[in-house]
Design an enzyme around this catalytic site. Structure first.
Site, PDB file in Angstrom:
ATOM      1  N   GLY A   1       0.818  -1.200   0.000  1.00 13.13           N
ATOM      2  CA  GLY A   1       0.000   0.000   0.000  1.00 13.13           C
ATOM      3  C   GLY A   1       0.851   1.249   0.000  1.00 13.13           C
ATOM      4  O   GLY A   1       0.543   2.240  -0.675  1.00 13.13           O
TER       5      GLY A   1
ATOM      6  N   GLU B   1       7.426   3.423   4.095  1.00  5.44           N
ATOM      7  CA  GLU B   1       7.733   4.515   5.005  1.00  5.44           C
ATOM      8  C   GLU B   1       9.123   5.098   4.836  1.00  5.44           C
ATOM      9  O   GLU B   1       9.784   5.464   5.819  1.00  5.44           O
ATOM     10  CB  GLU B   1       7.566   4.028   6.450  1.00  5.44           C
ATOM     11  CG  GLU B   1       8.567   2.965   6.916  1.00  5.44           C
ATOM     12  CD  GLU B   1       8.122   1.538   6.684  1.00  5.44           C
ATOM     13  OE1 GLU B   1       8.634   0.640   7.356  1.00  5.44           O
ATOM     14  OE2 GLU B   1       7.240   1.323   5.825  1.00  5.44           O
ATOM     15  N   ASN B   2       9.615   5.254   3.615  1.00  5.31           N
ATOM     16  CA  ASN B   2      10.940   5.829   3.419  1.00  5.31           C
ATOM     17  C   ASN B   2      11.029   7.182   4.125  1.00  5.31           C
ATOM     18  O   ASN B   2      10.179   8.054   3.903  1.00  5.31           O
ATOM     19  CB  ASN B   2      11.209   6.025   1.928  1.00  5.31           C
ATOM     20  CG  ASN B   2      10.877   4.796   1.123  1.00  5.31           C
ATOM     21  OD1 ASN B   2      11.450   3.740   1.317  1.00  5.31           O
ATOM     22  ND2 ASN B   2       9.915   4.932   0.213  1.00  5.31           N
TER      23      ASN B   2
ATOM     24  N   HIS C   1      -0.555   6.042   8.935  1.00  4.56           N
ATOM     25  CA  HIS C   1       0.250   4.845   9.223  1.00  4.56           C
ATOM     26  C   HIS C   1       1.713   5.098   8.847  1.00  4.56           C
ATOM     27  O   HIS C   1       2.625   4.860   9.654  1.00  4.56           O
ATOM     28  CB  HIS C   1      -0.338   3.674   8.429  1.00  4.56           C
ATOM     29  CG  HIS C   1       0.434   2.395   8.486  1.00  4.56           C
ATOM     30  ND1 HIS C   1      -0.085   1.240   9.007  1.00  4.56           N
ATOM     31  CD2 HIS C   1       1.673   2.063   8.050  1.00  4.56           C
ATOM     32  CE1 HIS C   1       0.797   0.266   8.915  1.00  4.56           C
ATOM     33  NE2 HIS C   1       1.875   0.744   8.317  1.00  4.56           N
ATOM     34  N   GLU C   2       1.932   5.576   7.631  1.00  6.21           N
ATOM     35  CA  GLU C   2       3.307   5.778   7.176  1.00  6.21           C
ATOM     36  C   GLU C   2       3.987   6.889   7.957  1.00  6.21           C
ATOM     37  O   GLU C   2       5.189   6.813   8.232  1.00  6.21           O
ATOM     38  CB  GLU C   2       3.338   6.074   5.675  1.00  6.21           C
ATOM     39  CG  GLU C   2       2.714   4.996   4.804  1.00  6.21           C
ATOM     40  CD  GLU C   2       3.271   3.604   5.065  1.00  6.21           C
ATOM     41  OE1 GLU C   2       4.482   3.482   5.338  1.00  6.21           O
ATOM     42  OE2 GLU C   2       2.493   2.637   4.992  1.00  6.21           O
TER      43      GLU C   2
ATOM     44  N   GLU D   1       5.080  -2.440  12.196  1.00  6.15           N
ATOM     45  CA  GLU D   1       3.791  -2.473  11.517  1.00  6.15           C
ATOM     46  C   GLU D   1       2.603  -2.428  12.474  1.00  6.15           C
ATOM     47  O   GLU D   1       1.607  -1.760  12.203  1.00  6.15           O
ATOM     48  CB  GLU D   1       3.716  -3.703  10.607  1.00  6.15           C
ATOM     49  CG  GLU D   1       4.785  -3.735   9.525  1.00  6.15           C
ATOM     50  CD  GLU D   1       4.807  -2.476   8.669  1.00  6.15           C
ATOM     51  OE1 GLU D   1       3.812  -1.726   8.636  1.00  6.15           O
ATOM     52  OE2 GLU D   1       5.842  -2.236   8.015  1.00  6.15           O
TER      53      GLU D   1
END
Length: 830
Positions: free
Chosen positions: A255, A258-259, A289-290, A312
């Site tokens: 989806g 998270e860089n 979330h990210e 996560e």
């Protein structure tokens, strides 16, 4: 290719201290390959042997402290190094190959306008596909990234980028990062930039999606800023990077990723067709979330992959909670959607043979190949549910205090589960270590059932528990009013196991709902009186979150063979036309269509199941004729299309370009209708080609691939099969679209010969194209609709061969368990 073991990673971490990477990428060399130079400065604590990882198309040169090494020494993906104690500099120059599987450096050609885009996805061990690295999460280093790009391209990276001469872009030096967080996204992006809290923010997409990103930019940025501000209210550590960019990239497998400073999202989140409020809320949750990962994952990173749940589960919990808190003016209660759709993912995964603890023992994750298997409903949904239960038990104040201790102690470093639990324990008097053992180190789902004893106005409530975990839950007590509404009398806070039954006040309640409010994680059952009240009066329960809890319980009863699938459809027919919560309607219809109609009922009973779904959809259409509930109407139209067994009505919609009373047919609805017409044999290649000419976009290409594979024609099936398995031309998305069209319950006889062929084909594909494509084959190309004992026996025999890569093996374990469950449901109540 060799996979990194935990023991190897520990040995290398003891030997090396990695300081700095200078990575130079040249994207101007054509459509197939790109140039890569990696300069790594590091210290060897003692003299010793180790290795650096790389998966090149061609390795040109390697120097260690200025002395050349033999490129031929590269074995699979490892280049051996013999080191003396002290400082070293390693330089590796190579040509790398672009990917079309969403791994490494993925390259995409936009069919709409012919523009090309590239982006990195370096998770787990895919940095080796882009540049040489000591590729493990606990060897953090500072990165300087430089990229030479074609004229007209913009380069995005983890830090602010600047364009110099000759198309060379440089990114600001990063703080210490794990190798898998490095990110580059390059192409002729359409960008919208702003500033918030003194930092540059940006959102980006390919040019052909520009009008759709522009239309949603205010909402996306409002969500982003609101979540950013809310996290700064929760966390003492400020956002640790120099900018916040969000790039919506094509053909992305997860989806989002998270860089640090450059979050990448699948660009389906740039909506080009009508979507519901629930789908917009999902996008907001993924944004939140990210962003949570910027602290938990990026600032403080796992030491080894056994603790991926820490990333996560935390981000999953914080995503839902933070959108609920920061964006309540935009979206309904996010926990309703979590309860109906996301949580069931965790429940289902936790009942399969492949289940594992939320926090598996490190010995259970011996290498990166096994670690990749743990990105599932356990690490996300169950873990988030466990954290929600922890917050209910611990209190949010102490929970956040523990988090802030954790961030302060380990910022820009690595931490383990033990560190996390110790830091929570430092903020509370409760025994967090015991809680962790009971919740995070165990598997399976407990089942809770109410038991009432008494008479008159004296009743006691006991909770029978099948399982071993402690639970802090609410029990909702409901009384039926004369108008049929199930009115809440009170909610009792219960700790299970109980010291003694809870004493109730007043007469026996008509309905007892355990886990009311959905703060716990357990399957629920009803006492006899409550079950009758729930099934008869579900739509008359006033709180939508309580209705979601009851719907989940009813769903589990079907899956466990305690409620006939036909009865579930009757319950849905009785209550969904009155349901006001969109997430519930969508969740119930999805389960009824995908599991009940397609798998849990026999072929003889399937037409009746589809008829029940069409009747529900028509009731919802009638209810929404006034135009007041467009999201519900869109949901009903989708359900009616997907459940059609004759082409007449949906074909007329396609011809007219609209549903009477709305909505107008946008590209998503047109392709959905055409896909169903293809399955029904009511369209042909000429119509598919005409629709593709109308919509030549990437999603149009995927829609056409799905339609062509869905045609009930032996030649169409053979062509689709050859495209998936006999060549490697299909990208990850086109493979998935073709697979989704290929298997259809209506066409069981036509595709019977492919059931046995699937296993050899999927095994060979996994060996050739790697874990991402193997997972796609196992997920989407598996013959899920062949629900019979022979198909199950065949799959179990092939699974026992042990000749397939781990990603495919794990997916087939799950698929075959789901197949066995479908057979049990049919046998139990058939």
């Amino acid at each position: 290719m060799s996979v990194l073991t935990r023991d190897e990673a520990q040995t290398r971490a003891q030997l090396l201290d990695v300081h700095h990477y200078a990575v130079d990428l040249d994207l101007t060399g054509g459509d197939e390959t790109f140039g890569s130079t990696s300069r790594i400065r590091f210290t060897a604590r003692t003299a010793g042997d180790t290795f650096v990882e790389l998966k090149p198309d061609a390795l040109h040169s390697v120097t260690l402290d200025g002395a050349p090494l033999d490129p031929a020494a590269l074995t699979e993906n490892r280049l051996p190094l013999t080191l003396t104690e002290g400082e070293h500099e390693l330089t590796v120059t190579a040509t790398m190959r672009y990917s079309h599987t969403g791994e490494g450096m993925h390259r995409f050609l936009d069919p709409t306008d012919g523009e090309s885009y590239v982006y990195t996805q370096l998770f787990m061990e895919d940095v080796q596909r882009v540049f040489a690295a000591f590729d493990q999460p606990d060897l953090k280093a500072v990165f300087d990234i430089a990229v030479t790009a074609p004229e007209g391209w913009t380069v995005l990276s983890n830090g602010i980028t600047e364009q110099g001469e000759d198309g060379r872009w440089t990114a600001a030096t990063t703080p210490p990062l794990s190798t898998y967080f490095v990110c580059v996204a390059a192409g002729p992006w359409h960008s919208i930039r702003t500033e918030h809290a003194g930092l540059p923010f940006g959102i980006h997409c390919r040019r052909s999606l520009a009008p759709y990103l522009d239309a949603d930019a205010d909402e996306i940025l409002a969500v982003t800023k609101a979540c950013y501000d809310r996290y700064h209210e929760k966390f003492d550590e400020p956002y640790p990077f120099d900018s916040y960019d969000q790039a919506f990239v094509p053909e992305f497998n997860p989806g989002a990723m998270e860089n640090p400073g450059l979050v990448t999202f699948r660009d389906e989140f740039v909506f080009r067709s009508a979507v519901t409020a629930t789908e917009r809320m999902t996008r907001a949750m993924v944004i939140a979330h990210e962003m949570a990962h910027m602290w938990f994952g990026d600032l403080v990173t796992l030491r080894w992959w056994d603790d991926i749940w820490l990333n996560e589960s935390f981000a999953e919990y914080m995503g839902y909670q933070t959108v609920n808190e920061a964006c309540s003016d935009l979206f309904a209660d996010t926990w309703i959607d979590f309860g109906v759709t996301r949580k069931s993912w965790g429940y289902d995964a936790d009942q399969r043979p492949s289940t594992h603890p939320v926090a598996p023992d490190p010995e259970g994750v011996p290498d990166t190949a096994s670690a990749l298997l743990n990105f599932d409903g356990i690490s996300y949904a169950k873990g988030a549910s466990a954290l929600r239960q922890l917050v209910a038990w611990l209190g949010e104040t102490d929970f956040l205090a523990g988090l802030n201790i954790h961030f302060k102690r380990h910022k820009f470093g690595n931490a383990t589960l033990a560190d996390f639990i110790d830091n929570l324990a430092a903020a509370t008097d409760r025994d967090v270590h015991a809680w962790a053992e009971q919740w995070l180190r165990t598997t399976g789902v407990d089942t809770l059932t109410p038991r009432l004893t008494g008479e008159g106005n004296r009743w006691d409530l006991a909770v029978d528990r099948a399982g071993s975990r402690p639970h802090r839950i609410q029990a909702g007590l409901y009384d039926r009013r004369p108008d049929g509404e199930l009115a809440l009398r009170e909610r009792l806070l219960l700790d299970v196991p109980q010291q003694e039954p809870a004493r109730l006040t007043g007469p026996r309640p008509d309905l007892v709902v355990l886990n009311d409010g959905d703060l716990g994680y357990a399957k629920l059952r009803f006492d006899e009186v409550s079950e009758e009240s729930a099934l008869r009066g579900l739509s008359r329960i006033p709180d939508p979150l309580t209705r979601a809890v009851v719907w989940n319980a009813v769903r589990d009863m079907v899956r466990d063979g305690e409620l006939a699938p036909a009865d579930y459809l009757e319950i849905a027919r009785a209550h969904l036309p009155e349901e006001t919560e969109l997430a519930i309607v969508q969740g119930v219809l999805a389960f009824a269509r995908q599991e009940i109609a397609d798998r849990y009922v026999s072929a003889d009973d399937r037409p009746a199941a589809l008829a029940a779904l069409r009747e529900i959809a028509r009731c919802l259409l009638r209810r929404t004729e006034d135009g007041e509930e467009p999201d519900l109407r869109l949901t009903a139209v989708r359900a009616l299309v997907d459940s059609a067994t004759t082409p007449d009505q949906i074909a007329s919609w396609l011809d007219e370009g609209t549903v009477h009373g709305g909505p107008e047919l946008d590209p998503e609805l047109r392709w959905r209708i055409l896909a169903r017409l293809a399955v029904l044999g009511a369209t042909d290649e000429a119509a598919i080609a005409a629709e593709l000419e109308r919509d030549p976009s990437a999603t149009g290409q995927e829609g056409a691939a799905r339609c062509r594979a869905g045609l009930p024609d032996p030649a169409a099936k053979a062509a689709a099969w050859a495209a998936m398995f006999d060549s490697d031309d299909l990208s990850n998305y086109l493979f998935t679209a073709t697979a989704l069209g290929f298997w259809q319950p209506e066409q069981a006889d036509l595709v019977q010969e492919y059931v046995e062929r699937f296993y050899d084909a999927a095994i060979a594909l996994g060996d050739r194209r790697g874990p991402a494509m193997a997972e796609a084959a196992g997920r989407h190309a598996f013959p899920a609709y062949a629900v019979d004992a022979d198909s199950l026996a065949l799959g179990e025999r092939r699974l026992a061969d042990g000749t397939m890569i781990p990603a495919l093996h794990r997916k087939l374990v799950d698929q075959l368990d789901d197949l066995a469950r479908a057979l049990r449901v049919r046998e139990a109540l058939g």
